[in-house]
Design a protein around this motif. Structure first.
Motif, mmCIF file in Angstrom:
data_model
loop_
_atom_site.group_PDB
_atom_site.id
_atom_site.type_symbol
_atom_site.label_atom_id
_atom_site.label_comp_id
_atom_site.label_asym_id
_atom_site.label_seq_id
_atom_site.Cartn_x
_atom_site.Cartn_y
_atom_site.Cartn_z
ATOM 1 N N ASN A 272 -23.005 17.172 73.802
ATOM 2 C CA ASN A 272 -24.345 16.579 73.829
ATOM 3 C C ASN A 272 -24.898 16.511 75.248
ATOM 4 O O ASN A 272 -26.106 16.646 75.467
ATOM 5 N N GLN B 271 -17.507 15.692 71.696
ATOM 6 C CA GLN B 271 -18.874 15.668 71.174
ATOM 7 C C GLN B 271 -19.854 15.158 72.228
ATOM 8 O O GLN B 271 -20.950 15.704 72.400
ATOM 9 N N LEU C 127 -14.983 22.641 69.009
ATOM 10 C CA LEU C 127 -16.300 22.118 68.663
ATOM 11 C C LEU C 127 -17.388 23.160 68.919
ATOM 12 O O LEU C 127 -18.287 23.358 68.088
ATOM 13 N N SER D 279 -17.317 25.844 66.317
ATOM 14 C CA SER D 279 -17.838 25.363 65.033
ATOM 15 C C SER D 279 -19.364 25.313 65.030
ATOM 16 O O SER D 279 -19.991 25.273 63.966
ATOM 17 N N ASN D 280 -19.974 25.340 66.236
ATOM 18 C CA ASN D 280 -21.426 25.383 66.362
ATOM 19 C C ASN D 280 -21.931 26.799 66.638
ATOM 20 O O ASN D 280 -23.061 26.979 67.095
ATOM 21 N N ASN D 281 -21.063 27.784 66.365
ATOM 22 C CA ASN D 281 -21.439 29.201 66.462
ATOM 23 C C ASN D 281 -21.822 29.603 67.888
ATOM 24 O O ASN D 281 -22.762 30.382 68.102
#
Length: 334
Positions: free
Chosen positions: A217, A213, A22, A25-27
């Protein structure tokens, strides 16, 4: 990609590996620790730095934590039974927590999201809520370790001035998995027809990706010093879980677990405990588990997670169906 490094301890585990995917995928630039360097298969093809570091090895942790801004403390000993549970589970988890915060403070880590567990919650008032306090049942060393390491993480975060957010997941299931976690193994046993009796235990299934996730967050917007339950609000019984699998795969001819009285479960558990002393293998049932979980409805108040983290989770039934599908058709390590 930012030059800031996010570190995930235990990146070859179920949650850790999904969290790394994850973050990438958010760099986000990711480094991860694993206990044994030859256990890198879950990390193949992932663009992250891999460092060998056991939580009990402070020198290795110093190397791993260098230059890290955000730390996801995922690694822990998740063992519900051990020959010497006090040392191998409880002491290991407490020492690991102490070392993580000590070394994080030395290395200038700014933020820690610490993975605790719903095992640390007080179940005497349902739905269980973080404001109810801690689990008062001290009969299991794993549960004790989650209680006390949870408290220790909050104490050390405050002492060292490190923003610390705690995540308390329920029974995480689903892909990707490279070995069977405790919860995925139970789903696999359902698929294989290995649940002959109903122990009157409820589960609170949640997809591991939803937990990943929620954990991400929590790093972005979780409140310092707050504990967040990542779970479904309502439980699913073992009977219901087997029924869901049976309806999904009628060709497996899965039988509903037979209901037997508590006293008989207790007697069988005693025999299993005696056998485990001879074989060294974990018993399928233990008497104190029956005392702790028999008839317990694992329902949770997740208000804080919804309000602060925007937490969303697929329903328990959907999470279970997807996990069944994954383990039946796509899991590679059978």
């Amino acid at each position: 990609m930012s030059n800031e490094i996010s570190l995930v301890t235990g990146g070859n585990g179920h949650l850790g590996n999904n969290l790394i995917r994850l973050l990438l995928s958010n760099n986000i630039k990711v480094r991860t620790t694993i206990r044994k360097i030859d256990q890198k298969i879950p990390l193949e093809g992932l663009s992250c730095e891999v460092v060998q570091a056991d939580l009990t090895n402070r020198d290795a942790l110093k190397k791993a934590f260098k230059g890290v801004t955000n730390l996801y403390a995922v690694a822990a000993n998740f063992s519900m039974w051990s020959k010497n549970a006090k040392v191998e589970v409880y002491d290991n988890n407490l020492v690991g927590t102490q070392n993580v915060f000590d070394i994080a403070q030395e290395c200038g880590v700014k933020n820690i999201v610490y993975i605790s567990s719903v095992a640390s919650l007080d179940y005497t008032k349902l739905p269980a809520h973080v404001d109810n306090g801690y689990n008062k049942d001290r009969r299991n060393w794993y549960y004790n370790s989650k209680n006390d390491s949870d408290k220790l993480a909050l104490e050390l975060g405050k002492r060292y001035g490190i923003r610390t957010v705690l995540i308390l997941p329920s029974a995480m299931i689903g892909s990707k998995a490279f070995k069977l976690s405790y919860s995925n193994d139970l789903v696999n046993k359902i698929l294989n027809g290995e649940i002959p009796v109903d122990t009157n235990v409820s589960l609170n299934w949640i997809d591991v990706k939803d937990v990943a996730q929620g954990t991400f967050n929590a790093m972005l917007q979780g409140k310092n010093g707050r504990r967040y339950i990542l779970a479904n609000e309502k439980h699913t019984t073992l009977q219901e879980s087997v029924k869901i699998a049976s309806e999904r795969y009628p060709e497996l001819n899965l039988k509903n677990p037979k209901k037997i009285p508590k006293w008989l479960l207790y007697s069988v558990a005693g025999l299993m405990e005696f056998s485990s002393k001879l074989t060294g293998k974990e018993p399928l049932m233990q008497r104190h588990y029956i005392d702790m979980f028999y008839g317990l409805k694992q329902d949770f108040d997740i208000t804080y997670a919804i309000q602060d983290l925007g937490f969303k989770t697929k329903p328990s039934k959907k999470a279970l169906i997807e996990a069944l599908e994954y383990l039946k058709n796509d899991w590679d390590n059978k």
